[in-house]
Design an enzyme around this catalytic site. Structure first.
Site, PDB file in Angstrom:
ATOM      1  N   GLY A 110       0.560  -4.990   0.913  1.00  0.00           N
ATOM      2  CA  GLY A 110      -0.594  -4.994   0.022  1.00  0.00           C
ATOM      3  C   GLY A 110      -0.331  -5.734  -1.257  1.00  0.00           C
ATOM      4  O   GLY A 110      -1.336  -6.209  -1.886  1.00  0.00           O
ATOM      5  N   GLU A 115       4.475  -5.147   7.501  1.00  0.00           N
ATOM      6  CA  GLU A 115       3.707  -4.324   7.896  1.00  0.00           C
ATOM      7  C   GLU A 115       4.146  -4.170   9.575  1.00  0.00           C
ATOM      8  O   GLU A 115       4.165  -2.889  10.099  1.00  0.00           O
ATOM      9  CB  GLU A 115       2.290  -4.559   8.067  1.00  0.00           C
ATOM     10  CG  GLU A 115       1.594  -4.427   6.784  1.00  0.00           C
ATOM     11  CD  GLU A 115       1.719  -5.400   5.828  1.00  0.00           C
ATOM     12  OE1 GLU A 115       2.312  -6.344   5.865  1.00  0.00           O
ATOM     13  OE2 GLU A 115       0.838  -5.668   4.760  1.00  0.00           O
ATOM     14  N   GLU A 151      -0.540  -9.181  -0.619  1.00  0.00           N
ATOM     15  CA  GLU A 151      -1.784  -9.589  -0.186  1.00  0.00           C
ATOM     16  C   GLU A 151      -2.882  -9.408  -1.596  1.00  0.00           C
ATOM     17  O   GLU A 151      -3.660 -10.297  -1.599  1.00  0.00           O
ATOM     18  CB  GLU A 151      -2.417  -8.346   0.649  1.00  0.00           C
ATOM     19  CG  GLU A 151      -2.060  -8.674   2.134  1.00  0.00           C
ATOM     20  CD  GLU A 151      -2.473  -7.562   3.142  1.00  0.00           C
ATOM     21  OE1 GLU A 151      -1.975  -6.503   2.822  1.00  0.00           O
ATOM     22  OE2 GLU A 151      -2.668  -7.665   4.062  1.00  0.00           O
ATOM     23  N   ALA A 155       0.919  -1.299   0.040  1.00  0.00           N
ATOM     24  CA  ALA A 155      -0.043   0.005   0.044  1.00  0.00           C
ATOM     25  C   ALA A 155       0.994   1.404  -0.081  1.00  0.00           C
ATOM     26  O   ALA A 155       1.862   0.989   0.503  1.00  0.00           O
ATOM     27  CB  ALA A 155      -0.929   0.110   1.164  1.00  0.00           C
TER      28      ALA A 155
HETATM   29  N1  COA Z   1       4.749   3.013  -0.604  1.00  0.00           N
HETATM   30  C1  COA Z   1       5.101   4.241  -1.077  1.00  0.00           C
HETATM   31  N2  COA Z   1       6.220   4.362  -1.768  1.00  0.00           N
HETATM   32  C2  COA Z   1       7.111   3.330  -1.933  1.00  0.00           C
HETATM   33  C3  COA Z   1       6.666   2.054  -1.497  1.00  0.00           C
HETATM   34  C4  COA Z   1       5.219   2.067  -0.776  1.00  0.00           C
HETATM   35  N3  COA Z   1       4.801   0.891  -0.184  1.00  0.00           N
HETATM   36  N4  COA Z   1       7.610   1.024  -1.808  1.00  0.00           N
HETATM   37  C5  COA Z   1       8.528   1.844  -2.683  1.00  0.00           C
HETATM   38  N5  COA Z   1       8.189   3.015  -2.483  1.00  0.00           N
HETATM   39  C6  COA Z   1       8.787   3.864  -3.147  1.00  0.00           C
HETATM   40  C7  COA Z   1       9.979   4.497  -2.633  1.00  0.00           C
HETATM   41  O1  COA Z   1       9.531   5.575  -1.470  1.00  0.00           O
HETATM   42  C8  COA Z   1      11.037   5.055  -3.646  1.00  0.00           C
HETATM   43  O2  COA Z   1      10.307   6.665  -4.108  1.00  0.00           O
HETATM   44  P1  COA Z   1      11.315   7.744  -4.098  1.00  0.00           P
HETATM   45  O3  COA Z   1      12.235   7.515  -5.221  1.00  0.00           O
HETATM   46  O4  COA Z   1      10.156   9.046  -4.452  1.00  0.00           O
HETATM   47  O5  COA Z   1      11.948   7.878  -3.042  1.00  0.00           O
HETATM   48  C9  COA Z   1      10.657   4.315  -4.964  1.00  0.00           C
HETATM   49  O6  COA Z   1       9.444   3.669  -4.548  1.00  0.00           O
HETATM   50  C10 COA Z   1      11.705   3.295  -5.030  1.00  0.00           C
HETATM   51  O7  COA Z   1      11.756   2.622  -3.725  1.00  0.00           O
HETATM   52  P2  COA Z   1      13.287   2.499  -3.019  1.00  0.00           P
HETATM   53  O8  COA Z   1      12.837   2.239  -1.373  1.00  0.00           O
HETATM   54  O9  COA Z   1      14.267   3.588  -3.357  1.00  0.00           O
HETATM   55  O10 COA Z   1      13.793   1.222  -3.773  1.00  0.00           O
HETATM   56  P3  COA Z   1      14.850   0.242  -2.954  1.00  0.00           P
HETATM   57  O11 COA Z   1      15.151  -0.737  -4.102  1.00  0.00           O
HETATM   58  O12 COA Z   1      15.982   0.507  -2.292  1.00  0.00           O
HETATM   59  O13 COA Z   1      14.129  -0.731  -1.759  1.00  0.00           O
HETATM   60  C11 COA Z   1      12.139  -2.093  -1.347  1.00  0.00           C
HETATM   61  C12 COA Z   1      13.133  -1.660  -2.436  1.00  0.00           C
HETATM   62  C13 COA Z   1      10.891  -2.847  -1.771  1.00  0.00           C
HETATM   63  C14 COA Z   1      12.823  -2.719  -0.279  1.00  0.00           C
HETATM   64  C15 COA Z   1      11.641  -0.754  -0.472  1.00  0.00           C
HETATM   65  O14 COA Z   1      10.923   0.211  -1.519  1.00  0.00           O
HETATM   66  C16 COA Z   1      10.533  -1.061   0.791  1.00  0.00           C
HETATM   67  O15 COA Z   1      11.010  -1.474   1.748  1.00  0.00           O
HETATM   68  N6  COA Z   1       9.479  -0.519   0.486  1.00  0.00           N
HETATM   69  C17 COA Z   1       8.176  -0.583   1.349  1.00  0.00           C
HETATM   70  C18 COA Z   1       7.512  -1.863   1.279  1.00  0.00           C
HETATM   71  C19 COA Z   1       6.727  -2.036   2.501  1.00  0.00           C
HETATM   72  O16 COA Z   1       6.803  -1.770   3.611  1.00  0.00           O
HETATM   73  N7  COA Z   1       5.341  -2.399   2.210  1.00  0.00           N
HETATM   74  C20 COA Z   1       4.262  -2.690   3.086  1.00  0.00           C
HETATM   75  C21 COA Z   1       3.518  -1.427   3.179  1.00  0.00           C
HETATM   76  S1  COA Z   1       2.220  -1.556   4.225  1.00  0.00           S
END
Ligand code: COA
Length: 262
Positions: free
Chosen positions: A114, A137, A117, A68
């Site tokens: 999400g 989460e 999910e 999400a």
């Molecule tokens: N919601 C909003 N934005 C998200 C996102 C999410 N769930 N997951 C990734 N993004 C965005 C990042 O903020 C970043 O945006 P920016 O370039 O404007 O800063 C972009 O996507 C790229 O992500 P980034 O984190 O830089 O890539 P990465 O390769 O370093 O890491 C992940 C990849 C997937 C490990 C990391 O993005 C992450 O942990 N995301 C969240 C996952 C999460 O907790 N999901 C559950 C949500 S309830």
């Protein structure tokens, strides 16, 4: 023609609607617009008889859906949190689980929160070998709110689900396969082809019987229903359908059935 929106791209190929979640710069995170467009696309496709199955995938080669949209819910209140979850259940997650056509998740990279999910709500999951899956989460101080606490345990068992949810660990595609979380693992290049192999089998079968089978399988996971009783009822009803008449007469005539989905 099926709508293509700001964050959702669509294509119809071989009687299959391919939906691509298209926010690659945010790793295809599900914001309100994406949820709305995905819902509208699925509603529009439901009554189109030429669409026999749906494949959902993510844009780019890094993410299926990374969850999400965290930025969007960062300042939510308790009430807004509840609303986020219930709207999601209604518009996407329960909606897909109970969809009348099989929905396949083509997990082409990160499927987190999400995103996992979403894959869990689909009927079948196929992952590419770079995919990483998890419900992170609890690292954000929340719990999975789009059905993950329920469906993950249904699919991989309670023990592994507890582990994934309370540790927030990501697993790779091979472990996901071993645990029964995904049905197949392919290379990224082969991912959609593998999904189309599955949908080509679906497309030649009775849409009416498939719709009923989805309903009855789900009934067994609904604690307000008795799956066996629903099965008896729906099995009986099958005998009144056009597809049953066509399927049986095609078998007896030694020809290929031409199902009309009636
Ligand atoms: N919601 C909003 N934005 C998200 C996102 C999410 N769930 N997951 C990734 N993004 C965005 C990042 O903020 C970043 O945006 P920016 O370039 O404007 O800063 C972009 O996507 C790229 O992500 P980034 O984190 O830089 O890539 P990465 O390769 O370093 O890491 C992940 C990849 C997937 C490990 C990391 O993005 C992450 O942990 N995301 C969240 C996952 C999460 O907790 N999901 C559950 C949500 S309830």
């Amino acid at each position: 023609m099926i709508m293509t929106g700001e964050s959702v791209l669509t294509e119809i190929k071989n009687n299959v609607l391919v939906i691509t979640i298209n926010r690659p710069d945010k790793l295809n995170a599900l914001n309100k617009t994406t949820i709305e467009e995905l819902h509208e696309t699925l509603v529009e496709a439901e009554n189109q008889k030429d669409i026999r199955a749906v494949i959902i995938t993510g844009s780019g080669n890094k993410a299926f859906v990374a969850g999400a949209d965290i930025a969007e819910f960062a300042n939510y209140s308790i009430e807004q949190g509840k609303q986020l979850s219930s709207t999601g259940h209604f518009k996407i997650f329960n909606f897909i689980e109970n969809y009348s056509k099989p929905v396949i998740a083509a997990v082409n990279g990160f499927a987190l929160g999400g995103g996992l999910e979403l894959a869990l709500a689909c009927h079948i999951r196929v992952a590419s070998d770079n995919a990483k899956m998890g419900l992170p989460e609890v690292s954000l101080g929340v719990i999975p709110g789009y059905g993950g606490t329920q469906r993950l345990a249904q699919i991989i068992g309670k023990g592994k689900a507890f582990e994934m949810i309370v540790t927030a660990d990501m697993i790779n595609a091979q472990d996901a396969y071993k645990w029964g979380l995904v049905n197949y693992v392919t290379t990224q290049e082969e991912l959609l082809n593998k999904c189309f192999d599955i949908t080509s089998k679906i497309s030649s079968k009775s849409p009416t019987a498939i719709k009923t089978a989805i309903k009855v399988i789900n009934a067994g996971y609904n604690n307000k229903q008795n799956g066996y009783e629903v099965e008896i009822e729906e099995f009986g009803k099958s005998f009144g359908t056009g597809d049953f008449k066509e399927g049986v007469s095609a078998f007896l005539d030694k020809r290929k059935a031409n199902f009309q989905g009636n």
